[in-house]
Design a protein around this motif. Structure first.
Motif: not given
Length: 118
Positions: A29-38
């Motif tokens: 992969y290029n990137t793995m990551g975390w995002y969030r939504q309130a």
């Protein structure tokens, strides 16, 4: 199709810690990551890690959150400390892959709820 399995969300008091994990069905992969939504807000970046191991954090998470990955490179972790009520959100794992035609593909996990009580 890349599969992502997230775990580790829950309820914690302000000032506490939680650890999220995301297991991917790929190690390329290029990137793995975390995002969030309130609630009522747009999804935002938390932190990412590249295939080469470089990390990137949103300014408000620096110093409190740490992203890491296992030696097999298909699982990432997000260690969250000094949690605040405003960290309450659904946290999503994302994998970004650029294919042979230079087309970017984003794959998202189902999300895991993090609730920080005051």
């Amino acid at each position: 199709q890349v599969q992502l399995v997230e775990s580790g969300g829950g309820l914690v008091q302000a000032g506490g810690s939680l650890r999220l994990s995301c297991a991917a069905s790929t190690t390329i992969y290029n990137t793995m990551g975390w995002y969030r939504q309130a609630p009522g807000k747009q999804r935002e970046l938390v932190a990412t890690i590249s295939g080469g191991g470089s990390t990137n954090y949103a300014d408000s998470m620096k110093g409190r959150f740490t992203i890491s990955r296992d030696s097999a490179k298909n699982t990432i972790n997000l260690q969250m400390s000094s949690l605040k009520p405003e960290d309450t959100a659904v946290y999503y794992c994302k994998v970004t892959i650029t294919d042979w035609a230079s087309i970017r593909h984003d794959y998202w996990g189902q999300g895991t709820q993090v609730t920080v009580s005051s």
